[in-house]
Design a protein around this motif. Structure first.
Motif, PDB file in Angstrom:
ATOM      1  N   THR A  45       0.800  -1.218   0.000  1.00 31.24           N
ATOM      2  CA  THR A  45       0.000   0.000   0.000  1.00 31.24           C
ATOM      3  C   THR A  45       0.837   1.273   0.000  1.00 31.24           C
ATOM      4  O   THR A  45       0.366   2.306  -0.433  1.00 31.24           O
ATOM      5  CB  THR A  45      -0.945   0.030   1.221  1.00 31.24           C
ATOM      6  OG1 THR A  45      -0.177  -0.081   2.404  1.00 31.24           O
ATOM      7  CG2 THR A  45      -1.972  -1.083   1.144  1.00 31.24           C
ATOM      8  N   LYS A  46       2.068   1.218   0.475  1.00 31.42           N
ATOM      9  CA  LYS A  46       2.912   2.412   0.526  1.00 31.42           C
ATOM     10  C   LYS A  46       3.890   2.496  -0.635  1.00 31.42           C
ATOM     11  O   LYS A  46       4.770   3.320  -0.646  1.00 31.42           O
ATOM     12  CB  LYS A  46       3.658   2.463   1.845  1.00 31.42           C
ATOM     13  CG  LYS A  46       2.738   2.586   3.025  1.00 31.42           C
ATOM     14  CD  LYS A  46       3.358   3.408   4.084  1.00 31.42           C
ATOM     15  CE  LYS A  46       2.339   3.568   5.186  1.00 31.42           C
ATOM     16  NZ  LYS A  46       2.629   4.666   6.033  1.00 31.42           N
ATOM     17  N   GLY A  47       3.791   1.599  -1.609  1.00 28.24           N
ATOM     18  CA  GLY A  47       4.666   1.661  -2.763  1.00 28.24           C
ATOM     19  C   GLY A  47       5.272   0.314  -3.076  1.00 28.24           C
ATOM     20  O   GLY A  47       4.593  -0.709  -3.051  1.00 28.24           O
ATOM     21  N   GLU A  48       6.571   0.326  -3.374  1.00 25.52           N
ATOM     22  CA  GLU A  48       7.293  -0.895  -3.706  1.00 25.52           C
ATOM     23  C   GLU A  48       8.529  -1.013  -2.835  1.00 25.52           C
ATOM     24  O   GLU A  48       9.113  -0.019  -2.447  1.00 25.52           O
ATOM     25  CB  GLU A  48       7.724  -0.885  -5.173  1.00 25.52           C
ATOM     26  CG  GLU A  48       6.579  -0.890  -6.142  1.00 25.52           C
ATOM     27  CD  GLU A  48       7.050  -0.870  -7.584  1.00 25.52           C
ATOM     28  OE1 GLU A  48       8.232  -0.572  -7.826  1.00 25.52           O
ATOM     29  OE2 GLU A  48       6.220  -1.145  -8.462  1.00 25.52           O
ATOM     30  N   THR A  49       8.925  -2.268  -2.551  1.00 29.88           N
ATOM     31  CA  THR A  49      10.117  -2.536  -1.753  1.00 29.88           C
ATOM     32  C   THR A  49      10.922  -3.602  -2.449  1.00 29.88           C
ATOM     33  O   THR A  49      10.383  -4.598  -2.920  1.00 29.88           O
ATOM     34  CB  THR A  49       9.726  -3.016  -0.339  1.00 29.88           C
ATOM     35  OG1 THR A  49       8.896  -2.019   0.274  1.00 29.88           O
ATOM     36  CG2 THR A  49      10.958  -3.234   0.524  1.00 29.88           C
ATOM     37  N   CYS A  50      12.228  -3.383  -2.489  1.00 32.81           N
ATOM     38  CA  CYS A  50      13.149  -4.365  -3.061  1.00 32.81           C
ATOM     39  C   CYS A  50      13.603  -5.278  -1.923  1.00 32.81           C
ATOM     40  O   CYS A  50      14.331  -4.858  -1.034  1.00 32.81           O
ATOM     41  CB  CYS A  50      14.335  -3.647  -3.698  1.00 32.81           C
ATOM     42  SG  CYS A  50      15.540  -4.753  -4.416  1.00 32.81           S
ATOM     43  N   VAL A  51      13.166  -6.524  -1.960  1.00 29.01           N
ATOM     44  CA  VAL A  51      13.512  -7.484  -0.917  1.00 29.01           C
ATOM     45  C   VAL A  51      14.633  -8.382  -1.456  1.00 29.01           C
ATOM     46  O   VAL A  51      14.464  -9.046  -2.488  1.00 29.01           O
ATOM     47  CB  VAL A  51      12.290  -8.350  -0.521  1.00 29.01           C
ATOM     48  CG1 VAL A  51      12.670  -9.371   0.531  1.00 29.01           C
ATOM     49  CG2 VAL A  51      11.156  -7.472  -0.046  1.00 29.01           C
ATOM     50  N   PRO A  52      15.793  -8.401  -0.784  1.00 33.77           N
ATOM     51  CA  PRO A  52      16.907  -9.234  -1.272  1.00 33.77           C
ATOM     52  C   PRO A  52      16.525 -10.700  -1.323  1.00 33.77           C
ATOM     53  O   PRO A  52      15.803 -11.205  -0.466  1.00 33.77           O
ATOM     54  CB  PRO A  52      18.003  -9.004  -0.229  1.00 33.77           C
ATOM     55  CG  PRO A  52      17.620  -7.776   0.503  1.00 33.77           C
ATOM     56  CD  PRO A  52      16.140  -7.667   0.431  1.00 33.77           C
ATOM     57  N   ASN A  53      17.024 -11.402  -2.345  1.00 34.83           N
ATOM     58  CA  ASN A  53      16.750 -12.824  -2.477  1.00 34.83           C
ATOM     59  C   ASN A  53      17.439 -13.632  -1.371  1.00 34.83           C
ATOM     60  O   ASN A  53      16.909 -14.638  -0.914  1.00 34.83           O
ATOM     61  CB  ASN A  53      17.215 -13.338  -3.846  1.00 34.83           C
ATOM     62  CG  ASN A  53      16.363 -12.801  -4.952  1.00 34.83           C
ATOM     63  OD1 ASN A  53      15.182 -12.510  -4.774  1.00 34.83           O
ATOM     64  ND2 ASN A  53      16.957 -12.607  -6.128  1.00 34.83           N
ATOM     65  N   ASN A  54      18.597 -13.191  -0.921  1.00 38.70           N
ATOM     66  CA  ASN A  54      19.335 -13.847   0.156  1.00 38.70           C
ATOM     67  C   ASN A  54      19.631 -12.833   1.264  1.00 38.70           C
ATOM     68  O   ASN A  54      20.711 -12.277   1.322  1.00 38.70           O
ATOM     69  CB  ASN A  54      20.661 -14.433  -0.363  1.00 38.70           C
ATOM     70  CG  ASN A  54      20.439 -15.487  -1.413  1.00 38.70           C
ATOM     71  OD1 ASN A  54      19.565 -16.319  -1.261  1.00 38.70           O
ATOM     72  ND2 ASN A  54      21.205 -15.429  -2.482  1.00 38.70           N
TER      73      ASN A  54
END
Length: 55
Positions: A45-54
């Motif tokens: 809801t607040k946008g986008e987040t880059c979540v690390p794969n590891n």
């Protein structure tokens, strides 16, 4: 003299409050995550987040 002291105290208190609000602003992006392509994008809801794969 007491009146001037009260004014100075209010100015200092206002400056501290302003700095606190500015410092606690959560709209910053870390450089590491912004430049990394080894992550998956999670939309919320607040946008986008880059979540690390590891993490």
């Amino acid at each position: 003299m007491n009146k001037l002291r009260g004014v100075v105290q209010r100015i200092i208190l206002g400056a501290i409050a302003f700095l606190f609000v500015v410092a606690c602003n959560g709209n910053r992006v870390t450089t590491e995550l912004a430049t990394s392509t080894d992550c998956r994008i999670v939309r919320h809801t607040k946008g986008e987040t880059c979540v690390p794969n590891n993490p």
